[in-house]
Motif scaffolding. Structure first.
Motif, PDB file in Angstrom:
ATOM      1  N   VAL A  20      62.308 -11.193  -3.878  1.00 32.06           N
ATOM      2  CA  VAL A  20      63.461 -10.423  -4.333  1.00 32.06           C
ATOM      3  C   VAL A  20      63.017  -9.088  -4.909  1.00 32.06           C
ATOM      4  N   SER A  21      61.888  -9.093  -5.621  1.00 31.50           N
ATOM      5  CA  SER A  21      61.404  -7.840  -6.205  1.00 31.50           C
ATOM      6  C   SER A  21      60.596  -7.016  -5.241  1.00 31.50           C
ATOM      7  N   LEU A  22      60.380  -7.540  -4.003  1.00 28.58           N
ATOM      8  CA  LEU A  22      59.533  -6.848  -3.041  1.00 28.58           C
ATOM      9  C   LEU A  22      60.305  -6.195  -1.913  1.00 28.58           C
ATOM     10  N   ALA A  23      61.593  -6.416  -1.831  1.00 29.31           N
ATOM     11  CA  ALA A  23      62.312  -6.169  -0.592  1.00 29.31           C
ATOM     12  C   ALA A  23      62.302  -4.710  -0.213  1.00 29.31           C
ATOM     13  N   VAL A  24      61.336  -4.336   0.616  1.00 32.10           N
ATOM     14  CA  VAL A  24      61.219  -2.978   1.112  1.00 32.10           C
ATOM     15  C   VAL A  24      60.773  -3.060   2.551  1.00 32.10           C
ATOM     16  N   VAL A  25      61.380  -2.297   3.428  1.00 27.00           N
ATOM     17  CA  VAL A  25      60.822  -2.138   4.763  1.00 27.00           C
ATOM     18  C   VAL A  25      60.481  -0.680   4.920  1.00 27.00           C
ATOM     19  N   ALA A  26      59.242  -0.365   5.339  1.00 34.03           N
ATOM     20  CA  ALA A  26      58.809   1.021   5.405  1.00 34.03           C
ATOM     21  C   ALA A  26      58.316   1.365   6.792  1.00 34.03           C
ATOM     22  N   THR A  51      64.012   2.803  -6.704  1.00 39.40           N
ATOM     23  CA  THR A  51      65.407   2.516  -6.992  1.00 39.40           C
ATOM     24  C   THR A  51      66.183   1.990  -5.800  1.00 39.40           C
ATOM     25  N   ASP A  52      65.623   2.129  -4.601  1.00 36.13           N
ATOM     26  CA  ASP A  52      66.340   1.676  -3.409  1.00 36.13           C
ATOM     27  C   ASP A  52      65.483   0.648  -2.696  1.00 36.13           C
ATOM     28  N   ARG A  53      65.497  -0.589  -3.173  1.00 32.89           N
ATOM     29  CA  ARG A  53      64.620  -1.610  -2.641  1.00 32.89           C
ATOM     30  C   ARG A  53      65.316  -2.507  -1.626  1.00 32.89           C
ATOM     31  N   THR A  54      66.588  -2.294  -1.360  1.00 30.24           N
ATOM     32  CA  THR A  54      67.307  -3.193  -0.459  1.00 30.24           C
ATOM     33  C   THR A  54      67.564  -2.583   0.906  1.00 30.24           C
ATOM     34  N   ILE A 117      52.940   2.900   8.974  1.00 28.33           N
ATOM     35  CA  ILE A 117      52.895   1.700   8.151  1.00 28.33           C
ATOM     36  C   ILE A 117      54.259   1.018   8.237  1.00 28.33           C
ATOM     37  N   LYS A 118      54.249  -0.219   8.723  1.00 32.23           N
ATOM     38  CA  LYS A 118      55.509  -0.943   8.901  1.00 32.23           C
ATOM     39  C   LYS A 118      55.378  -2.372   8.395  1.00 32.23           C
ATOM     40  N   GLY A 119      56.511  -2.963   8.050  1.00 33.30           N
ATOM     41  CA  GLY A 119      56.517  -4.344   7.608  1.00 33.30           C
ATOM     42  C   GLY A 119      57.677  -4.615   6.686  1.00 33.30           C
ATOM     43  N   GLY A 120      57.670  -5.789   6.064  1.00 34.62           N
ATOM     44  CA  GLY A 120      58.757  -6.185   5.185  1.00 34.62           C
ATOM     45  C   GLY A 120      58.262  -6.881   3.941  1.00 34.62           C
ATOM     46  N   GLY A 121      58.736  -6.453   2.780  1.00 30.34           N
ATOM     47  CA  GLY A 121      58.379  -7.092   1.534  1.00 30.34           C
ATOM     48  C   GLY A 121      58.898  -8.520   1.468  1.00 30.34           C
ATOM     49  N   GLY A 122      58.071  -9.435   0.960  1.00 29.06           N
ATOM     50  CA  GLY A 122      58.481 -10.821   0.830  1.00 29.06           C
ATOM     51  C   GLY A 122      58.518 -11.579   2.137  1.00 29.06           C
ATOM     52  N   THR A 123      57.869 -11.063   3.177  1.00 29.19           N
ATOM     53  CA  THR A 123      57.864 -11.723   4.483  1.00 29.19           C
ATOM     54  C   THR A 123      56.437 -12.023   4.914  1.00 29.19           C
ATOM     55  N   GLY A 124      56.317 -12.863   5.933  1.00 29.45           N
ATOM     56  CA  GLY A 124      55.008 -13.215   6.451  1.00 29.45           C
ATOM     57  C   GLY A 124      55.102 -13.689   7.884  1.00 29.45           C
ATOM     58  N   PHE A 125      54.087 -14.392   8.328  1.00 28.27           N
ATOM     59  CA  PHE A 125      54.069 -14.887   9.702  1.00 28.27           C
ATOM     60  C   PHE A 125      55.167 -15.925   9.919  1.00 28.27           C
ATOM     61  N   VAL A 126      55.481 -16.694   8.878  1.00 28.57           N
ATOM     62  CA  VAL A 126      56.547 -17.686   8.952  1.00 28.57           C
ATOM     63  C   VAL A 126      57.711 -17.317   8.037  1.00 28.57           C
ATOM     64  N   ARG A 127      57.408 -16.863   6.846  1.00 31.92           N
ATOM     65  CA  ARG A 127      58.457 -16.643   5.855  1.00 31.92           C
ATOM     66  C   ARG A 127      59.297 -15.401   6.153  1.00 31.92           C
ATOM     67  N   ALA A 128      60.605 -15.582   6.098  1.00 32.46           N
ATOM     68  CA  ALA A 128      61.555 -14.475   6.152  1.00 32.46           C
ATOM     69  C   ALA A 128      62.046 -14.202   4.734  1.00 32.46           C
ATOM     70  N   ASN A 129      62.757 -13.106   4.558  1.00 29.14           N
ATOM     71  CA  ASN A 129      63.356 -12.780   3.267  1.00 29.14           C
ATOM     72  C   ASN A 129      64.866 -12.671   3.465  1.00 29.14           C
ATOM     73  N   PRO A 130      65.570 -13.804   3.497  1.00 30.91           N
ATOM     74  CA  PRO A 130      67.006 -13.791   3.788  1.00 30.91           C
ATOM     75  C   PRO A 130      67.826 -13.065   2.728  1.00 30.91           C
ATOM     76  N   GLU A 131      67.283 -12.976   1.524  1.00 32.33           N
ATOM     77  CA  GLU A 131      68.012 -12.278   0.461  1.00 32.33           C
ATOM     78  C   GLU A 131      68.317 -10.839   0.861  1.00 32.33           C
ATOM     79  N   TYR A 132      67.411 -10.264   1.653  1.00 34.79           N
ATOM     80  CA  TYR A 132      67.597  -8.884   2.105  1.00 34.79           C
ATOM     81  C   TYR A 132      67.655  -8.780   3.624  1.00 34.79           C
TER      82      TYR A 132
END
Length: 265
Positions: A20-26, A51-54, A117-132
């Protein structure tokens, strides 16, 4: 009496809430920015990462130090090479640490690379971040994370958010990600970097690390074991007990650069 380790408890909570505190896609393209720690491109009309993490992020990062002249010479040294860094918040940034300040952004500048640089905060090879509404790595690739043109290097980092998940699934998905990377970027040097421990207890990292090492070996990809990079340096982890500080990212960038040099960078 068992006394819980506060770092492990806090980190487990961070994983369970799926970042939840990581949700960033860059998406970070080096070459058009204006300074060594450039944040969001004002032309995108988006707010600062702090300030814009979602939102989905499109960030323009600092210009490489590689000059325009002597193209053959700079290419021979690797400067100006087009490189992709793909991973979780340890690569793309978190809270007030923007993409250009992470270990990935700093390594790109060290080598004079033109980095995405690309990716998603709180995600991994299996884990998704449905909160965001962020899918796992395979889902992000399906959404275009690898649509960055040709690359000389592809550095994939992950596993820290896959702790406590099924290691067979982690291994399977990692092999799929590596297979796609090798097919999408023929001739590129693909490297896999495993989880980073941030509390000095490796029991929850080792299974993930082993699963990813096996996936890399199966696909003939170099593996970087980053699990103990912060051993004895836990002061470099921030107050959330999950993310490195700015000083921590500078330290980790040196580790990552050294690891990549050993592999031909």
């Amino acid at each position: 009496m068992h006394i819980p380790n506060p770092r492990r408890s806090r980190r487990r909570l961070a994983v369970l809430v799926a970042g939840v505190s990581l949700a960033v896609v860059a998406a970070l393209m080096v070459g058009e920015g204006s300074g060594p720690d450039a944040q969001a491109n004002p032309q995108t009309g988006q707010q600062d990462l702090a300030t814009d993490r979602t939102s989905l992020r499109q960030v323009t990062a600092p210009a490489s130090s590689a000059g325009a002249g002597g193209a053959a010479t700079t290419r021979a040294k690797g400067k100006g090479a087009r490189v992709l860094f793909f991973g979780d918040s340890y690569f793309i940034g978190h809270a007030e640490i923007g993409p250009s300040q992470t270990m990935a952004g700093r390594v790109g500048r060290t080598f004079g690379w033109r980095s995405a640089i690309k990716g998603g905060g709180g995600t991994g090879f299996v884990r998704a971040n449905p909160e965001y509404d962020l899918p796992n790595f395979l889902g992000q690739i399906n959404q275009g994370a690898f649509d960055v043109g040709s690359r000389r290097w592809v550095i994939i980092e992950g596993g820290s958010d896959d702790r406590y998940l099924n290691t067979a699934a982690i291994n399977k998905n990692a092999r799929k990600v590596l297979r796609i990377a090798k097919k999408r970027f023929p001739g590129a040097k693909v490297v896999l970097m495993g989880p980073l421990d941030v509390d000095g207890n490796y029991s929850d990292d080792r299974p993930v690390n082993r699963a990813l090492r096996k996936a890399a070996k199966t696909k003939g990809v170099p593996f970087i074991n980053a699990m103990k990079w912060l051993q004895g340096r836990l002061e470099l982890v921030g107050p959330d007990y999950v993310h490195p500080t700015a000083k921590g990212h500078r330290f980790l960038a040196k580790k990552l650069a050294a690891a990549l040099r050993k592999r031909g960078a």
